[in-house]
Design a protein around this motif. Structure first.
Motif, PDB file in Angstrom:
ATOM      1  N   ILE A 238     -18.594   3.691  27.638  1.00 34.04           N
ATOM      2  CA  ILE A 238     -19.891   4.488  27.163  1.00 34.04           C
ATOM      3  C   ILE A 238     -20.390   3.618  25.823  1.00 34.04           C
ATOM      4  O   ILE A 238     -19.829   3.471  25.204  1.00 34.04           O
ATOM      5  CB  ILE A 238     -19.237   5.832  26.521  1.00 34.04           C
ATOM      6  CG1 ILE A 238     -18.553   6.612  27.757  1.00 34.04           C
ATOM      7  CG2 ILE A 238     -20.628   6.602  26.132  1.00 34.04           C
ATOM      8  CD1 ILE A 238     -19.518   6.904  28.991  1.00 34.04           C
ATOM      9  N   ASP A 239     -21.787   3.360  25.929  1.00 37.60           N
ATOM     10  CA  ASP A 239     -22.382   2.562  24.849  1.00 37.60           C
ATOM     11  C   ASP A 239     -22.751   3.738  23.861  1.00 37.60           C
ATOM     12  O   ASP A 239     -23.384   4.807  24.044  1.00 37.60           O
ATOM     13  CB  ASP A 239     -23.530   1.994  25.407  1.00 37.60           C
ATOM     14  CG  ASP A 239     -24.438   1.295  24.227  1.00 37.60           C
ATOM     15  OD1 ASP A 239     -23.790   1.167  23.030  1.00 37.60           O
ATOM     16  OD2 ASP A 239     -25.420   0.650  24.479  1.00 37.60           O
ATOM     17  N   LYS A 240     -22.210   3.646  22.817  1.00 36.98           N
ATOM     18  CA  LYS A 240     -22.565   4.550  21.633  1.00 36.98           C
ATOM     19  C   LYS A 240     -23.516   3.950  20.396  1.00 36.98           C
ATOM     20  O   LYS A 240     -23.557   4.566  19.175  1.00 36.98           O
ATOM     21  CB  LYS A 240     -21.171   5.192  20.759  1.00 36.98           C
ATOM     22  CG  LYS A 240     -20.355   5.773  21.761  1.00 36.98           C
ATOM     23  CD  LYS A 240     -19.168   6.401  21.335  1.00 36.98           C
ATOM     24  CE  LYS A 240     -18.180   7.133  22.304  1.00 36.98           C
ATOM     25  NZ  LYS A 240     -16.978   7.511  21.786  1.00 36.98           N
ATOM     26  N   THR A 241     -23.863   2.835  20.678  1.00 37.65           N
ATOM     27  CA  THR A 241     -24.567   1.970  19.769  1.00 37.65           C
ATOM     28  C   THR A 241     -26.099   2.493  19.549  1.00 37.65           C
ATOM     29  O   THR A 241     -26.739   2.208  18.587  1.00 37.65           O
ATOM     30  CB  THR A 241     -24.701   0.547  19.802  1.00 37.65           C
ATOM     31  OG1 THR A 241     -25.310   0.255  21.325  1.00 37.65           O
ATOM     32  CG2 THR A 241     -23.261   0.054  20.165  1.00 37.65           C
ATOM     33  N   GLY A 244     -26.520   7.653  20.456  1.00 35.64           N
ATOM     34  CA  GLY A 244     -26.205   8.678  21.436  1.00 35.64           C
ATOM     35  C   GLY A 244     -25.027   8.062  22.460  1.00 35.64           C
ATOM     36  O   GLY A 244     -24.662   6.931  22.358  1.00 35.64           O
ATOM     37  N   ASN A 245     -24.752   8.763  23.408  1.00 42.10           N
ATOM     38  CA  ASN A 245     -23.530   8.284  24.250  1.00 42.10           C
ATOM     39  C   ASN A 245     -24.514   7.930  25.600  1.00 42.10           C
ATOM     40  O   ASN A 245     -24.912   8.761  26.129  1.00 42.10           O
ATOM     41  CB  ASN A 245     -22.585   9.158  24.421  1.00 42.10           C
ATOM     42  CG  ASN A 245     -21.694   9.524  23.392  1.00 42.10           C
ATOM     43  OD1 ASN A 245     -21.423   8.744  22.559  1.00 42.10           O
ATOM     44  ND2 ASN A 245     -20.971  10.546  23.311  1.00 42.10           N
ATOM     45  N   ASN A 281     -12.172  12.917  26.612  1.00 43.35           N
ATOM     46  CA  ASN A 281     -13.229  12.049  26.012  1.00 43.35           C
ATOM     47  C   ASN A 281     -14.260  12.845  25.585  1.00 43.35           C
ATOM     48  O   ASN A 281     -15.568  12.529  25.388  1.00 43.35           O
ATOM     49  CB  ASN A 281     -13.551  11.086  27.098  1.00 43.35           C
ATOM     50  CG  ASN A 281     -12.963   9.866  27.160  1.00 43.35           C
ATOM     51  OD1 ASN A 281     -12.929   8.895  26.303  1.00 43.35           O
ATOM     52  ND2 ASN A 281     -11.750   9.822  28.144  1.00 43.35           N
ATOM     53  N   SER A 513     -23.370  15.467  27.405  1.00 39.46           N
ATOM     54  CA  SER A 513     -22.497  15.015  26.304  1.00 39.46           C
ATOM     55  C   SER A 513     -22.780  13.288  26.569  1.00 39.46           C
ATOM     56  O   SER A 513     -22.720  12.374  25.582  1.00 39.46           O
ATOM     57  CB  SER A 513     -21.065  15.021  26.468  1.00 39.46           C
ATOM     58  OG  SER A 513     -20.752  16.386  26.388  1.00 39.46           O
ATOM     59  N   VAL A 514     -23.008  12.923  27.821  1.00 40.17           N
ATOM     60  CA  VAL A 514     -23.125  11.381  28.010  1.00 40.17           C
ATOM     61  C   VAL A 514     -24.533  11.259  28.857  1.00 40.17           C
ATOM     62  O   VAL A 514     -24.723  11.583  29.926  1.00 40.17           O
ATOM     63  CB  VAL A 514     -21.882  10.974  28.969  1.00 40.17           C
ATOM     64  CG1 VAL A 514     -22.192   9.591  28.977  1.00 40.17           C
ATOM     65  CG2 VAL A 514     -20.643  11.274  28.082  1.00 40.17           C
TER      66      VAL A 514
END
Length: 549
Positions: A238-241, A244-245, A281, A513-514
């Protein structure tokens, strides 16, 4: 011929044919209803046929006819109306302007139809399933049935086609959506029988489903999709940069990482490892109601006689089925008890996915010619019931999000111990169960691993047993002779639907959420049965295509 002079089409509904009549009378009766000579019908098509067996068995028909000159008809009689424009039923076409990589997890109905819709539009989806293709899966299912050997990744629930492959293959749903027609037409294109387009209760049967899965796989690969089996998804990157996710990769159990732009998660109602990953998660999900109980098995001849009376065995009647419901008062709440997934002429099959637990399901072949009938008899349970076993393993994990799963597992564990291990199922004569006494013996069953006489009240909390016992009296009033000690209950049926719903946005269908993660189908809590799961897969895939077009 100009459009004004073209034959006019009409729907004629509620035409009746009795058993001793040839089906050709329907065309005659359609013409009579329209007030024209039969020769004036330039086209005739069957739209729906259903059986009404409440009194003297009869078939009800809806048909579509075309008449060359409709000017003389005047006011249309009752049950006749202009036919809908065929264009209204057309499948929408998409032309994506971007080629994104969509990974689909799960090759059940939701995953298969999602992959098909994307591939039709020119995308190259990657379809992953933890189980095996049907030709391999069939051998693994056979080992479970005959030798008690369970493959946790490829069994009655997991593998090509999903849990519906070894079932009765029911294709009816109460959902009204044009995509249902598209689903049935796709099945026919892939080799399914054309009568599913007009039967009131269409079904395929396990033998047809196996062949259909192979044809579906070939169609997908011909369209450019990639289909992989033995591909257990254990993690996501998951990219959180970006504030967001956003899902960027799926990770297989062997460590392989697959890049993706979007993921459709169509894992089925028994994907307990996936549910734990989501909960651990912090992917939003919540417990949802489902139903639990047992499989009941009767002689099919008895069900035929109950349902058809003196007409039982008459040529032209299908193998009889039934649907039973009771709404009972249970303290301050109403509780539903009902039959589920009734399998005429079928057999009971083992459907565990983890060692140390037993659960069962039912299946039939296309002909439904077996000597036995089985159905689930289940009680609806709500999230506030999930603690009824007391302090059991997993009940409080992740704040109780997976309490329904813990409830299922505890019932399955108890049934496994009661049967003595080896996937032998505990069983009880039906009247003995109703009277609250353990059976000293039970007759042979279609359940191939074997059954053992037991007291099934040990499998569940008291309220489930009591509601089932009370409902049996009502069922016997509706179907006289249903409550017989020749019938047996086999335990336990726990996988009627998913124990959780993975929360998604109502518009985008993405996880709340993702980003880029699309929960779909029965396993995510958005379907129940082959057609409704496939329908949800189409909804999700079409939403993606809308964004890309």
């Amino acid at each position: 011929m100009t459009e004004d002079n073209a034959p006019k089409r009409f729907r004629v509904n509620n035409l009746v044919r009795y058993l001793d009549e040839d089906e050709s009378v329907i065309r005659q009766r359609a013409a009579q209803k329209m007030g024209v000579d039969e020769s004036e019908l330039v086209d005739f098509a069957l739209i729906r046929r259903s059986l009404d067996a409440r009194h003297k068995p009869r078939f009800n028909y809806n048909v579509e006819v075309a008449i060359e000159d409709a000017r003389s008809l005047g006011k249309l009689p009752g049950n006749v109306q202009p036919a809908p424009d065929p264009g209204k039923f057309a499948k929408k076409k998409y032309e994506p302007t971007k080629q994104e990589r969509v990974v689909i997890i799960g090759a059940g109905p939701a995953g298969l139809f999602a992959a098909h819709r994307l591939a039709e539009a020119g995308l190259k989806p990657i379809l992953l399933d933890r189980g095996q293709p049907v030709e391999v899966r069939g051998r693994q299912v056979s080992k479970l049935m005959h030798k008690g050997e369970l493959d946790p990744d490829s069994n009655i629930c997991f593998g090509e086609g999903g849990a519906g492959t070894w079932s009765d293959g029911k294709l009816y749903t109460r959902v009204s959506d044009i995509r249902v027609k598209h689903i049935l037409e796709t099945i026919v294109e892939l080799g399914g029988p054309s009568d599913i387009l007009w039967k009131g209760k269409p079904h395929l049967g396990t033998d047809r489903l196996v062949g259909l899965c192979k044809a579906f796989r070939k169609r997908l690969t011909d369209l450019g999709a990639e289909v992989r089996f033995g591909a257990f998804v254990s993690d996501f990157v998951i990219d959180k940069t970006a504030g967001g996710n956003l899902v960027k990769q799926v990770v297989l159990r062997d460590g392989e990482k697959i890049d993706c732009d979007r993921v459709i998660m169509a894992v089925g109602h028994s994907a307990r490892e996936m549910y734990r990953w989501l909960a651990s998660n912090n992917v939003a999900l919540e417990p949802k109601p489902f139903a639990v109980g047992f499989r009941v098995e009767h002689r099919q001849q008895l069900i035929n006689e109950i349902q058809y009376g003196k007409w039982a065995g008459k040529e032209g009647l299908p193998t009889a089925d039934y649907r039973l419901t009771a709404n009972l008062k249970d303290g301050d709440k109403k509780r539903g008890v009902y039959s589920f997934c009734m399998c005429p002429g079928g057999q009971i099959v083992p459907s565990p996915t983890q060692p140390g637990g037993i659960c069962v399901n039912g299946m039939s072949h296309a002909s439904r010619k077996g000597h036995w009938a089985n159905s689930a008899l289940v009680v609806s349970i709500e999230p506030d019931d999930f603690g009824a076993f007391g302090d059991i393993d997993g009940l409080e994990d992740f704040g109780g999000q997976l309490a329904g799963m813990a409830f299922q597992r505890e019932a399955e564990r108890r049934a496994y111990e009661l049967g003595g291990g080896g996937y032998i199922a505990p069983a009880q004569r039906l009247v003995d169960f109703r009277e609250g006494r353990a059976s000293k013996d039970v007759r042979e069953s279609t359940y191939k691993p074997g059954i053992a006489a037991a007291d099934l009240s040990q499998c569940y909390p008291d309220f489930i047993i009591e509601n089932l016992q009370q409902a049996l009296d009502r069922f016997d009033k509706k179907m006289g002779g249903y409550l017989t000690n020749d019938a047996i209950l086999v335990g336990v049926e726990t996988r009627t639907s998913a124990p959780v719903q993975v929360q998604r946005d109502d518009e985008s269908f993405q996880s709340v959420s993702v980003g880029g993660l699309y929960p779909a189908g029965e396993g995510a809590g958005y379907g129940g049965g082959i057609v409704s799961a496939a329908l949800d897969g189409l909804r999700v895939s079409e939403r993606i295509l809308e964004e890309l077009s």
